[in-house]
Write a protein that holds these residues in place. Structure first.
Motif, short mmCIF file in Angstrom:
data_model
loop_
_atom_site.label_atom_id
_atom_site.label_comp_id
_atom_site.label_asym_id
_atom_site.label_seq_id
_atom_site.Cartn_x
_atom_site.Cartn_y
_atom_site.Cartn_z
N GLU A 39 -2.08 -12.30 -3.51
CA GLU A 39 -1.69 -11.94 -4.87
C GLU A 39 -2.55 -10.83 -5.47
O GLU A 39 -2.20 -10.26 -6.50
CB GLU A 39 -1.75 -13.19 -5.77
CG GLU A 39 -3.13 -13.75 -6.02
CD GLU A 39 -3.58 -14.72 -4.92
OE1 GLU A 39 -4.58 -15.43 -5.14
OE2 GLU A 39 -2.93 -14.74 -3.84
N PHE A 40 -3.67 -10.53 -4.81
CA PHE A 40 -4.56 -9.48 -5.34
C PHE A 40 -4.07 -8.11 -4.87
O PHE A 40 -3.43 -7.97 -3.81
CB PHE A 40 -6.00 -9.72 -4.89
CG PHE A 40 -6.61 -10.96 -5.50
CD1 PHE A 40 -7.22 -10.89 -6.75
CD2 PHE A 40 -6.56 -12.19 -4.84
CE1 PHE A 40 -7.79 -12.03 -7.31
CE2 PHE A 40 -7.13 -13.31 -5.40
CZ PHE A 40 -7.74 -13.24 -6.64
N ARG A 41 -4.39 -7.13 -5.68
CA ARG A 41 -3.90 -5.78 -5.39
C ARG A 41 -4.59 -5.21 -4.14
O ARG A 41 -5.71 -5.58 -3.79
CB ARG A 41 -4.14 -4.86 -6.59
CG ARG A 41 -5.59 -4.58 -6.90
CD ARG A 41 -5.72 -3.69 -8.15
NE ARG A 41 -7.12 -3.42 -8.44
CZ ARG A 41 -7.82 -2.43 -7.88
NH1 ARG A 41 -7.23 -1.61 -7.01
NH2 ARG A 41 -9.10 -2.25 -8.20
N ILE A 42 -3.90 -4.32 -3.51
CA ILE A 42 -4.42 -3.67 -2.30
C ILE A 42 -5.28 -2.47 -2.71
O ILE A 42 -4.82 -1.57 -3.42
CB ILE A 42 -3.26 -3.21 -1.38
CG1 ILE A 42 -2.47 -4.43 -0.89
CG2 ILE A 42 -3.79 -2.40 -0.21
CD1 ILE A 42 -1.24 -4.08 -0.07
N VAL A 43 -6.53 -2.47 -2.26
CA VAL A 43 -7.44 -1.35 -2.55
C VAL A 43 -7.48 -0.35 -1.40
O VAL A 43 -7.98 0.76 -1.55
CB VAL A 43 -8.86 -1.87 -2.85
CG1 VAL A 43 -8.85 -2.74 -4.11
CG2 VAL A 43 -9.42 -2.65 -1.67
N HIS A 44 -6.98 -0.77 -0.24
CA HIS A 44 -6.88 0.13 0.92
C HIS A 44 -5.64 -0.27 1.69
O HIS A 44 -5.46 -1.44 2.04
CB HIS A 44 -8.13 0.02 1.81
CG HIS A 44 -8.26 1.12 2.82
ND1 HIS A 44 -7.40 1.27 3.88
CD2 HIS A 44 -9.16 2.15 2.91
CE1 HIS A 44 -7.77 2.31 4.60
NE2 HIS A 44 -8.84 2.88 4.02
N LYS A 45 -4.76 0.69 1.94
CA LYS A 45 -3.46 0.37 2.53
C LYS A 45 -3.59 -0.24 3.92
O LYS A 45 -2.76 -1.05 4.32
CB LYS A 45 -2.59 1.61 2.60
CG LYS A 45 -2.16 2.11 1.22
CD LYS A 45 -1.25 3.31 1.35
CE LYS A 45 -0.79 3.80 -0.02
NZ LYS A 45 0.11 4.97 0.07
N GLY A 46 -4.57 0.13 4.64
CA GLY A 46 -4.73 -0.45 5.97
C GLY A 46 -5.86 0.21 6.74
O GLY A 46 -5.96 1.44 6.79
N ILE A 47 -6.73 -0.62 7.30
CA ILE A 47 -7.84 -0.11 8.10
C ILE A 47 -7.41 -0.11 9.55
O ILE A 47 -6.91 -1.11 10.07
CB ILE A 47 -9.10 -0.97 7.91
CG1 ILE A 47 -9.47 -1.04 6.42
CG2 ILE A 47 -10.26 -0.41 8.71
CD1 ILE A 47 -10.62 -1.98 6.14
N LYS A 48 -7.62 1.02 10.21
CA LYS A 48 -7.15 1.18 11.58
C LYS A 48 -7.90 0.24 12.52
O LYS A 48 -9.08 -0.05 12.34
CB LYS A 48 -7.35 2.63 12.02
CG LYS A 48 -6.74 2.95 13.37
CD LYS A 48 -6.93 4.43 13.68
CE LYS A 48 -6.34 4.76 15.04
NZ LYS A 48 -6.51 6.19 15.38
N SER A 49 -7.20 -0.21 13.55
CA SER A 49 -7.79 -1.09 14.55
C SER A 49 -8.99 -0.42 15.21
O SER A 49 -8.96 0.76 15.55
CB SER A 49 -6.74 -1.44 15.61
OG SER A 49 -7.33 -2.16 16.66
N GLY A 50 -10.07 -1.20 15.39
CA GLY A 50 -11.28 -0.70 16.03
C GLY A 50 -12.26 -0.06 15.09
O GLY A 50 -13.36 0.32 15.50
N THR A 51 -11.93 0.04 13.78
CA THR A 51 -12.83 0.67 12.82
C THR A 51 -14.04 -0.24 12.57
O THR A 51 -13.87 -1.42 12.27
CB THR A 51 -12.11 0.93 11.49
OG1 THR A 51 -10.97 1.76 11.73
CG2 THR A 51 -13.04 1.60 10.50
N PRO A 52 -15.26 0.27 12.68
CA PRO A 52 -16.44 -0.55 12.36
C PRO A 52 -16.60 -0.67 10.84
O PRO A 52 -16.48 0.32 10.11
CB PRO A 52 -17.60 0.23 12.98
CG PRO A 52 -17.13 1.64 13.01
CD PRO A 52 -15.64 1.60 13.21
N VAL A 53 -16.84 -1.87 10.34
CA VAL A 53 -17.01 -2.11 8.91
C VAL A 53 -18.24 -2.98 8.70
O VAL A 53 -18.72 -3.64 9.62
CB VAL A 53 -15.76 -2.80 8.30
CG1 VAL A 53 -14.55 -1.89 8.39
CG2 VAL A 53 -15.49 -4.13 9.00
N GLU A 54 -18.76 -2.97 7.45
CA GLU A 54 -19.89 -3.82 7.11
C GLU A 54 -19.36 -5.17 6.60
O GLU A 54 -18.58 -5.22 5.65
CB GLU A 54 -20.74 -3.16 6.02
CG GLU A 54 -21.50 -1.93 6.49
CD GLU A 54 -22.39 -1.38 5.38
OE1 GLU A 54 -23.28 -2.12 4.91
OE2 GLU A 54 -22.17 -0.23 4.97
#
Length: 219
Positions: A39-54
């Protein structure tokens, strides 16, 4: 209210301090939301597979995790989308890149080896040429030495012949002088003999008439 804000800030700071790197799994694109739910708004449409994140924190009850993208965008996404290691496709890509780099390095080493081998071959040919030139020089030096020795021997022989010639010339001069002396002595002897004969003739010429007169007087 102030205490809650400080507590929230402390939690955020502690979560940032203990953030670890996670990777988006094989899902093509994982949407990032402002809260823990659809129900929360999307702040990023989609992170690509394999992307390193914190990975900042995880809520086990909701099944969501708070992350920060490489661009600095923070948001929530289902925890199942996070994995501890790069996905197989990224591993394969990295391995392919490593293989390509190793293959290139191998090719470079092979080319370098062939170049060094060619240089060694050239050096071998140059060494053979130098050895041949060295032998020719040694032969030439031997010939020069032999010629020099012959020249020295000839010079020594020439000096000996000159000395012998000088001795012979001196002997010839002595013999010539002796011959002249003998000739002069012979001429003097002949002159003395001739003079003696003339004197003897004169004496005979004087004595014979005297004998004739004495003989006539005796008669």
């Amino acid at each position: 209210m102030g205490k809650k804000a400080l507590l929230l800030a402390g939690l955020l700071i502690s979560s940032f301090a203990f953030a670890e790197t996670k990777y988006i799994d094989d899902t093509m694109y994982a949407p990032l939301r402002s809260g823990q739910g659809l129900e929360f708004r999307i702040v990023h449409k989609g992170i690509k597979s394999g992307t390193p994140v914190e990975h900042l924190q995880t809520n086990a009850e909701s099944g969501y995790s708070l992350i920060r993208t490489p661009e600095g965008i923070e948001g929530w996404l289902p925890t199942r989308f996070l994995v501890n290691e790069p996905v197989a496709r990224d591993k394969l890509n990295r391995m392919t890149q490593q293989y390509t780099a190793l293959q290139q390095k191998f090719n470079d080493l092979q080319n370098e080896y062939n170049q060094v081998k060619g240089e060694n071959s050239d050096l071998g040919g140059a060494r053979e040429q130098l050895e041949k030139s060295n032998k020719e020089l040694q032969l030439e030096l031997s010939n020069i030495k032999r010629i020099s020795e012959n020249a020295i021997a000839l010079d020594t022989r020439n000096r000996e012949l000159r000395e012998s010639n000088e001795k012979l010339k001196n002997e010839v001069e002595l013999l010539s002088a002796e011959n002249l002396r003998l000739k002069d002595s012979d001429e003097r002897d002949k002159m003395l003999l001739g003079g003696g004969l003339v004197l003897l003739g004169v004496i005979i010429a004087l004595i014979v008439p005297m004998f004739k007169r004495e003989k006539k007087a005796g008669w």
